[in-house]
Design a protein around this motif. Structure first.
Motif, PDB file in Angstrom:
ATOM      1  N   TYR A  82       8.553  -3.801  -0.367  1.00  0.00           N
ATOM      2  CA  TYR A  82       8.833  -2.587  -1.156  1.00  0.00           C
ATOM      3  C   TYR A  82       9.053  -2.879  -2.738  1.00  0.00           C
ATOM      4  O   TYR A  82       8.829  -1.997  -3.413  1.00  0.00           O
ATOM      5  N   ARG A  83       9.595  -4.124  -3.050  1.00  0.00           N
ATOM      6  CA  ARG A  83       9.732  -4.334  -4.387  1.00  0.00           C
ATOM      7  C   ARG A  83       8.284  -4.667  -5.149  1.00  0.00           C
ATOM      8  O   ARG A  83       8.145  -3.940  -6.274  1.00  0.00           O
ATOM      9  N   ALA A  84       7.688  -5.345  -4.587  1.00  0.00           N
ATOM     10  CA  ALA A  84       6.182  -5.428  -5.007  1.00  0.00           C
ATOM     11  C   ALA A  84       5.390  -4.073  -5.277  1.00  0.00           C
ATOM     12  O   ALA A  84       4.907  -3.827  -6.305  1.00  0.00           O
ATOM     13  N   LEU A  85       5.834  -3.112  -4.520  1.00  0.00           N
ATOM     14  CA  LEU A  85       5.037  -1.687  -4.608  1.00  0.00           C
ATOM     15  C   LEU A  85       5.866  -1.045  -5.726  1.00  0.00           C
ATOM     16  O   LEU A  85       5.247  -0.565  -6.531  1.00  0.00           O
ATOM     17  N   TYR A  86       7.406  -1.099  -5.698  1.00  0.00           N
ATOM     18  CA  TYR A  86       8.135  -0.459  -6.924  1.00  0.00           C
ATOM     19  C   TYR A  86       7.760  -1.089  -8.187  1.00  0.00           C
ATOM     20  O   TYR A  86       7.249  -0.187  -9.050  1.00  0.00           O
ATOM     21  N   GLU A  87       7.347  -2.290  -8.206  1.00  0.00           N
ATOM     22  CA  GLU A  87       7.033  -2.991  -9.676  1.00  0.00           C
ATOM     23  C   GLU A  87       5.779  -2.471 -10.180  1.00  0.00           C
ATOM     24  O   GLU A  87       5.468  -2.471 -11.240  1.00  0.00           O
ATOM     25  N   VAL A 116      -0.930   3.727   1.052  1.00  0.00           N
ATOM     26  CA  VAL A 116      -0.857   3.840  -0.350  1.00  0.00           C
ATOM     27  C   VAL A 116      -2.123   4.483  -1.075  1.00  0.00           C
ATOM     28  O   VAL A 116      -3.199   4.146  -0.661  1.00  0.00           O
ATOM     29  N   ASP A 117      -1.551   4.929  -2.248  1.00  0.00           N
ATOM     30  CA  ASP A 117      -2.861   5.374  -3.190  1.00  0.00           C
ATOM     31  C   ASP A 117      -3.764   4.122  -3.438  1.00  0.00           C
ATOM     32  O   ASP A 117      -3.381   2.871  -3.731  1.00  0.00           O
ATOM     33  N   ASN A 118      -4.911   4.204  -3.244  1.00  0.00           N
ATOM     34  CA  ASN A 118      -5.702   3.269  -3.493  1.00  0.00           C
ATOM     35  C   ASN A 118      -6.213   2.774  -4.758  1.00  0.00           C
ATOM     36  O   ASN A 118      -7.299   3.229  -5.153  1.00  0.00           O
ATOM     37  N   ASP A 119      -5.229   2.375  -5.452  1.00  0.00           N
ATOM     38  CA  ASP A 119      -5.400   2.193  -7.111  1.00  0.00           C
ATOM     39  C   ASP A 119      -5.674   0.612  -7.298  1.00  0.00           C
ATOM     40  O   ASP A 119      -4.700  -0.298  -7.040  1.00  0.00           O
ATOM     41  N   GLN A 166      -3.793  -5.061  -6.723  1.00  0.00           N
ATOM     42  CA  GLN A 166      -4.115  -6.390  -6.866  1.00  0.00           C
ATOM     43  C   GLN A 166      -2.857  -7.159  -7.087  1.00  0.00           C
ATOM     44  O   GLN A 166      -2.522  -8.095  -6.370  1.00  0.00           O
ATOM     45  N   PRO A 167      -2.064  -6.719  -8.058  1.00  0.00           N
ATOM     46  CA  PRO A 167      -0.821  -7.503  -8.383  1.00  0.00           C
ATOM     47  C   PRO A 167       0.007  -7.538  -7.053  1.00  0.00           C
ATOM     48  O   PRO A 167       0.867  -8.416  -6.968  1.00  0.00           O
ATOM     49  N   VAL A 168       0.182  -6.323  -6.382  1.00  0.00           N
ATOM     50  CA  VAL A 168       0.923  -6.456  -5.154  1.00  0.00           C
ATOM     51  C   VAL A 168       0.345  -7.342  -4.070  1.00  0.00           C
ATOM     52  O   VAL A 168       1.228  -8.007  -3.686  1.00  0.00           O
ATOM     53  N   ARG A 169      -0.884  -7.569  -4.032  1.00  0.00           N
ATOM     54  CA  ARG A 169      -1.506  -8.460  -3.256  1.00  0.00           C
ATOM     55  C   ARG A 169      -1.296  -9.998  -3.496  1.00  0.00           C
ATOM     56  O   ARG A 169      -0.782 -10.903  -2.856  1.00  0.00           O
ATOM     57  N   ASP A 170      -1.132 -10.298  -5.003  1.00  0.00           N
ATOM     58  CA  ASP A 170      -0.912 -11.446  -5.555  1.00  0.00           C
ATOM     59  C   ASP A 170       0.408 -11.769  -4.974  1.00  0.00           C
ATOM     60  O   ASP A 170       0.816 -13.065  -4.685  1.00  0.00           O
ATOM     61  N   ALA A 171       1.473 -10.791  -5.268  1.00  0.00           N
ATOM     62  CA  ALA A 171       2.842 -11.137  -5.129  1.00  0.00           C
ATOM     63  C   ALA A 171       3.221 -11.538  -3.733  1.00  0.00           C
ATOM     64  O   ALA A 171       3.933 -12.208  -3.276  1.00  0.00           O
ATOM     65  N   LEU A 172       2.344 -10.845  -2.830  1.00  0.00           N
ATOM     66  CA  LEU A 172       2.823 -10.920  -1.241  1.00  0.00           C
ATOM     67  C   LEU A 172       1.955 -12.045  -0.349  1.00  0.00           C
ATOM     68  O   LEU A 172       2.275 -12.296   0.645  1.00  0.00           O
ATOM     69  N   SER A 173       0.654 -12.355  -1.030  1.00  0.00           N
ATOM     70  CA  SER A 173      -0.231 -13.360  -0.286  1.00  0.00           C
ATOM     71  C   SER A 173       0.550 -14.389  -0.025  1.00  0.00           C
ATOM     72  O   SER A 173       0.004 -15.186   1.034  1.00  0.00           O
ATOM     73  N   PRO A 174       1.415 -15.283  -0.612  1.00  0.00           N
ATOM     74  CA  PRO A 174       1.929 -16.520  -0.235  1.00  0.00           C
ATOM     75  C   PRO A 174       2.724 -16.290   1.088  1.00  0.00           C
ATOM     76  O   PRO A 174       2.843 -17.340   2.028  1.00  0.00           O
TER      77      PRO A 174
END
Ligand code: ADP
Ligand code: ASP
Ligand code: MG
Length: 436
Positions: free
Chosen positions: A348-353, A372-375, A380-388
């Motif tokens: 949720y934090r990654a989305l919020y940011e 989610v809205d497909n923007d 991309q930043p959400v995926r970057d933050a969560l992919s680890p």
């Protein structure tokens, strides 16, 4: 007193400006605030300018700047011709001069910001609000040409906000005080009307003094803040539809007008994605019991929709809301551990940011799915933050259908021939993730 809000569609051409003045003169009463958005699609063009400057594509940024100027010039050209050469005087500025003054200010701002260290979102807020500044400056000059006395106010001097760029939060006490001060200082015009003209969408960070914005489509919310501050009799938003309908008439031509809605129904509809009113608009009005009228600028004699009053659970209106261009983000924890509160808060934090919202969410022991809205710039930043931590899969080409207070038969009819990935329901609100 009344507050009127005119959106981009209502001021997209010369006829829109003529109509705006007629509506103000006919329905405005003797104390009126007018909130105006950017003309037509100006905010989108300004977003292109921002992107181009940030990517160091200056010539392209200047092309978009030129397109904005040209589009406004086209809107005002017929108005300049009709008012004749006498219209330009120190008291009555020429519309093209007004346009150029503001276009040059925008250019100076871009030069000053170019190469600055500001974050993208802060930079964005310094630029995109020019759409509203331009539109209200032109409306103001047009009012002057037509001898309609009013006071133009820079909304950034009224709406004091925090520094949440692109989604700024109002600081209520000081904002209310400033709006009330302007109201008490405003004088009556020749027709005995006090009229204040200002912009939607923009505010100013109380600490840094930098411009802020309230989120896309936020002008409805500005009008609601002003109505709240002034205990307005009513807020009227002038739209290109007859009022709030039981579905978006662009998608469902058979949509029917809803003549009345409770505040709660309106909040629910906007929460689930009915774009006719910005979701934040209702609450400041509800707090003061101020009715909201959604009216058509094309058929002003029609009553539109009246939003107000308490909810009657037996008389809920059925409606359909379709959110297009959705993506389904599926996250599976890499070590197959359970999805924990910690994992959820990280997601949720990654989305919020990125200013994204989970339009629908569900989780199993090891996976979490979000609509989610497909923007892609935000995802991309959400995926970057969560992919680890998670394996991530995105399914595109979806829409989210929310069917509220419908019978089984109505739902079946609406969804016939549709294919959906999954559904969820709570009481009689049904949601479907539909393949487009
Ligand atoms: P503004 O010009 O004030 O920004 P918008 O374009 O944001 O106005 O809102 C008006 C649009 O909202 C309509 O053109 C219509 O397509 C869309 N819309 C979506 N849902 C509904 C609904 N339930 N009722 C009426 N209009 C709707
Ligand atoms: N001009 C802004 C936008 O297009 C705000 C608004 O229209 O309400 O998002
Ligand atoms: Mg809008």
């Amino acid at each position: 007193m009344l507050v009127f809000k005119f959106g981009g569609a209502s001021v997209q051409d010369a006829e829109g400006l003529r109509r705006l003045l007629r509506l103000v003169q006919t329905y405005g009463g003797d104390s009126l605030w007018i909130v105006v958005s950017a003309m037509g699609k100006t905010t989108n063009l300004l977003e292109n300018v921002v992107q181009a400057v940030r990517d160091d594509r200056w010539p392209e940024a200047m092309e978009f700047w030129g397109q904005i100027r040209e589009a406004h010039l086209e809107r005002i050209r017929p108005l300049r011709l009709e008012s004749g050469p006498m219209s330009s005087s120190p008291e009555c500025p020429d519309l093209e001069q007004v346009l150029d003054t503001w276009m040059n200010r925008l250019l100076e701002e871009l030069h000053a910001l170019r190469g600055s260290q500001l974050s993208y979102n802060c930079f964005y807020d310094q630029v995109v609000g020019y759409g509203e500044l331009l539109s209200t400056a032109l409306v103001s000059a047009y009012f002057e040409q037509n001898k309609w006395g009013h006071r133009w106010v820079d909304a950034r001097d009224l709406l004091v906000t925090d520094a949440t760029w692109r989604d700024a939060r109002i600081q209520w006490d000081v904002t209310v005080q400033r709006i009330q001060e302007v109201q008490s200082q405003s004088l009556r015009n020749q027709k005995g009307v006090t009229c204040v003209l200002t912009q939607g969408f923009i505010g100013r960070d109380g600490v840094s003094g930098r411009s802020t914005t309230l989120g896309r489509e936020g002008s409805d919310f500005t009008a609601s803040v002003i109505a709240h501050a002034l205990h307005a009799r009513e807020l009227w938003v002038w739209k290109d539809v007859d009022g709030v309908m039981d579905a978006d008439p662009r998608l469902f031509p058979m949509a029917r007008l809803l003549p009345t809605l409770s505040y709660l129904e309106a909040v629910e509809m906007t929460y689930y994605g009915a774009t006719v009113i910005h979701p934040k608009t209702i609450q400041p009005l509800q707090n003061k019991g101020i009715p909201l009228r959604v009216r058509s600028f094309l058929h002003p004699e029609a009553p539109g929709t009246l939003i107000g009053g308490t909810d009657n659970t037996d008389q809920r209106h059925s409606c359909v809301i379709v959110k297009k261009n959705q993506g389904l983000l599926e996250l599976v924890s890499k070590d197959f551990s359970f999805i924990s509160e910690e994992g959820l808060s990280m997601i949720y934090r990654a989305l919020y940011e990125q200013g994204l919202k989970a339009n629908l969410a569900r989780h199993t022991a090891v996976s979490f799915s979000l609509v989610v809205d497909n923007d892609r710039y935000k995802l991309q930043p959400v995926r970057d933050a969560l992919s680890p931590f998670f394996e991530i899969h995105l399914t595109e080409g979806l829409s989210l259908w929310t069917l509220m207070h419908q019978s089984d038969k109505m739902r079946r009819g609406l969804l016939s021939g549709k294919q959906w990935l999954f559904e969820q329901h709570l009481n009689d609100i049904y949601q479907y993730v539909v393949v487009e």
